[in-house]
Design a protein around this motif. Structure first.
Motif, PDB file in Angstrom:
ATOM      1  N   LYS A  76      -5.554   6.424  -5.142  1.00  0.00           N
ATOM      2  CA  LYS A  76      -5.731   5.529  -4.293  1.00  0.00           C
ATOM      3  C   LYS A  76      -5.765   6.014  -2.837  1.00  0.00           C
ATOM      4  CE  LYS A  76      -1.075   7.025  -4.999  1.00  0.00           C
ATOM      5  NZ  LYS A  76       1.252   6.511  -5.766  1.00  0.00           N
ATOM      6  N   ASP A  99      -7.339  -2.054  -5.471  1.00  0.00           N
ATOM      7  CA  ASP A  99      -6.325  -2.359  -4.274  1.00  0.00           C
ATOM      8  C   ASP A  99      -5.140  -2.631  -4.968  1.00  0.00           C
ATOM      9  OD1 ASP A  99      -6.147  -4.192  -2.355  1.00  0.00           O
ATOM     10  OD2 ASP A  99      -7.794  -5.670  -3.291  1.00  0.00           O
ATOM     11  N   ASN A 100      -4.239  -3.189  -3.424  1.00  0.00           N
ATOM     12  CA  ASN A 100      -2.789  -3.732  -3.877  1.00  0.00           C
ATOM     13  C   ASN A 100      -2.313  -3.720  -5.575  1.00  0.00           C
ATOM     14  OD1 ASN A 100      -2.275  -1.582  -1.048  1.00  0.00           O
ATOM     15  ND2 ASN A 100      -2.370  -3.805  -0.675  1.00  0.00           N
TER      16      ASN A 100
END
Length: 704
Positions: A76, A99-100
């Protein structure tokens, strides 16, 4: 870089300097004042700074650019960023990252636009097989070519196994690929890629342009009509109008049709269940509207309009269901050159003369013609209702008299008695073909139609007849010019028969052996067969695989136009298996079967038909039968010829069948062979879809 110097300082800081500057160009920004640090490179390719007690102060694996090596994690905290081009290694427009929502994604991002394009943004993450509920964000590929991510993204490279020289790279074209080093030739080979269709990568061609697939050069960019390239060396800049934009409200507009075209995203509105006229009016009244996409949604049963305020991510494909309408001022002339740009998929006519016809239309006469057509339609519709009613009640009466309890299939799809077909075939005396599904006989019906009657040999009384007839009815409802037409069936006692249209020129196999097909006919057969299979795979309401694509199952009519036969028999003969999208046993003919049939744990998809189609294409080009008794695979033999040629085109003459009449273009033939070889790839994910094959062959015809 010439005259540059890299130094490891006593503090543990790695510094890169230019010889002519005192200020460092790059530094690791690490400091260790307690003891001397060491710079090391291990066998995995990781460069790291380490203290004497083994503490790692800095490592290159934590700072990837566009590439991951085996066992190097993507987390991340890091992302991969593409290069600007093959020669410009500054940061490009594409990025791979977590991604989130914990999903690994590919995104296009420039100074104005940002858009995720992988996994497919039209679907939710879980519909693409991703898991958004992971507690971590980490992904790695091991030295065996096995990739695994915490969002459930898993894949194997096509050469999975012990191979130390591998890498994962996000290339400058926006695709994420796995490479393996072929040490004997010293080249990196693609063994997996995220996107099989390059034109679906966002930003491929810039604003106001469309992307199409070229079988030789890959994706191909074109400006939309009345536009020109901004930068002749870089498509990312897109295209600009050749006309001066008019102020809003001070101009009338035309709409220029771009068939089979789409610009993904940037919709100002979503207008379901609307008409083309309403869509045009909506775009005219919106100053920001550049055009609109209009298509019919077969699943929802109505047309949809998407007005666009930006024309990016343009795509042209012969199999795209929908058209784009460009908004242009009426003052802009629609020249012949611009019209030619719109003709993305055109006929290759032999007539060279163009004649301009002057025509004038009278509005009142037009209205009278429309009224006449509407009246004709009403009369025809009424006659159809009468005929359908007569057929339905007459058939129901006959069935009740027979007391058999058989179900009637779809209207116009006739149920024959066994006695009728026995008489039509003269007691099944003239055999015209046979295969794993049964024997085919020639027959003449009472209305003098010549038919092919196939006696299926894999049924028994225990099978549920209602289910059988429902599936036969589904096959009978399929309608495509390159699929054999089924006229009826027989289900009586143990007898299960299908009635097909009769094909005058027999099978492709027979014609290849007799050498009746010139190169033009062979290309037409390849394109027609591809269109028929693409229809089965992507346009049918039900998922249908052929599972036995071979020259014997490609039939030719009196004009040598191809029609795929025996389609759907795998579904018909193994209904329980195909319904669950699984197969209890391998299907097909040896030599044409895809490698995944040999592995229990590999899913069977439409790519098995793509593989078989590639073998058939190679047979048509080389004149060599895959099942002719020669050792080895046909595609391997062709690839060996290409390698032995050392980059020259001499291999084409060695591969192509010299006994076929007519001349051929060397570059066109080379492109056709490469399309066939792509279909025969070992890795199913590396093969194109049949719609992509159609697209490639259409481009070959255009360029010929």
């Amino acid at each position: 870089m010439e005259s540059s110097l890299s130094s490891l300082l006593k503090t543990g800081n790695l510094v890169l300097r230019d010889a002519y500057q005192r200020v460092p160009i790059w530094t690791t920004s690490t400091k260790d004042s307690t003891e001397t640090a060491m710079l090391r490179l291990n066998n995995s390719g990781n460069l790291f700074i380490q203290t004497r007690d083994g503490k790692v102060l800095w490592q290159s694996f934590d700072f990837p650019t566009n590439t991951l090596l085996p066992n190097q994690p993507l987390t991340k905290l890091v992302s991969l960023v593409s290069s600007r081009s093959s020669t410009n290694h500054s940061s490009g427009f594409y990025k791979l990252f977590f991604d989130n929502d914990n999903v690994v994604r590919l995104v296009y991002s420039d100074s104005r636009l940002t858009g995720i394009y992988w996994p497919n943004p039209e679907f939710r993450a879980w519909e693409s097989g991703r898991n958004i509920y992971g507690s971590q964000r980490i992904a790695t590929m091991d030295s065996s070519g096995h990739f695994i991510s915490t969002d459930d993204l898993v894949f194997n490279t096509s050469d999975a196994g012990d191979q130390p020289s591998r890498r994962l790279t996000i290339d400058f074209d926006g695709n994420f690929r796995a490479y393996s080093l072929d040490e004997s030739r010293g080249i990196w080979q693609v063994t997996w890629q995220a996107m099989s269709e390059g034109c679906k990568i966002h930003g491929s061609c810039g604003e106001n342009s469309t992307c199409s697939n070229d079988p030789v050069h890959g994706r191909k960019c074109s400006c939309i009509p009345n536009h020109r390239m901004i930068n002749l060396t870089d498509w990312s800049y897109g295209c600009e109008p050749e006309f001066k934009p008019t102020s809003c409200g001070n101009s009338e507009y035309n709409f220029l049709l771009l068939p089979h075209s789409d610009f993904w995203g940037y919709d100002s509105r979503y207008m379901p269940n609307t008409t083309l006229s309403e869509c045009k009016q909506e775009c005219i009244k919106r100053c920001s509207c550049k055009g609109f996409q209009f298509k019919y949604d077969w699943n929802k049963g109505f047309s949809i309009c998407y007005p666009k305020f930006l024309l990016v991510n343009g795509l042209r494909s012969a199999n795209f269901n929908g058209s784009m309408y460009l908004k242009v001022p009426k003052s802009v002339p629609l020249s012949l050159n611009n019209s030619r740009d719109v003709q993305g998929f055109k006929l290759n006519c032999s007539v060279k003369t163009t004649i301009q016809l002057d025509r004038s239309y009278d509005r009142n006469h037009q209205k009278e013609s429309i009224k006449f057509l509407m009246l004709t339609a009403y009369v025809v519709g009424a006659l159809e209702i009468i005929c359908i009613s007569y057929f339905f009640y007459g058939t129901r009466s006959r069935l009740s008299t027979q007391g058999q309890g058989y179900l009637q299939a779809a209207t116009g799809f006739r149920r024959f008695s066994y006695a009728e077909l026995k008489k039509a075939s003269k007691n099944f005396s003239e055999e015209i073909g046979r295969g794993g599904g049964g024997i085919v006989y020639k027959g003449v019906l009472s209305d003098n139609r010549v038919v092919a009657i196939k006696h299926l040999n894999e049924f028994s009384n225990r099978q549920d007849e209602a289910e059988l007839l429902a599936e036969i009815s589904t096959l009978g409802s399929l309608n495509h010019m390159n699929l054999i037409e089924i006229w009826g069936y027989c289900a009586e006692g143990k007898h299960r028969l299908l009635v097909y249209e009769y094909m005058e020129n027999g099978s492709l196999s027979q014609n290849l052996q007799s050498n009746k097909l010139d190169w033009d006919k062979r290309l037409d057969i390849a394109l027609g067969t591809a269109k028929g299979l693409a229809y089965l795979h992507e346009e049918c309401l039900e998922w249908i695989l052929h599972c036995d694509v071979k020259p014997h199952n490609i039939l030719l009519d009196r004009d040598y136009k191809p029609k795929v036969a025996d389609f759907g028999l795998s579904k018909l003969l193994d209904r329980n298996g195909t319904r669950d999208l699984e197969f209890t046993r391998a299907r097909g003919t040896r030599g044409y079967m895809a490698p995944e049939w040999l592995f229990v744990n590999l899913p069977i998809t439409s790519k098995v038909d793509v593989y078989s189609y590639g073998v058939v294409m190679l047979e048509m080009i080389t004149g060599t039968s895959q099942c002719g008794g020669s050792e080895g695979r046909l595609d391997s033999w062709v690839r060996e010829k290409i390698i032995a040629a050392g980059g020259k085109n001499d291999w084409i003459r060695e591969v192509v069948d010299s006994t076929v009449d007519g001349n051929y273009n060397m570059s066109t033939m080379g492109a056709l062979i490469k399309v066939a070889l792509r279909c025969c790839e070992e890795d199913k994910d590396a093969r194109p879809t049949m719609s992509q094959v159609v697209d490639m062959l259409l481009h070959v015809e255009e360029d010929d």
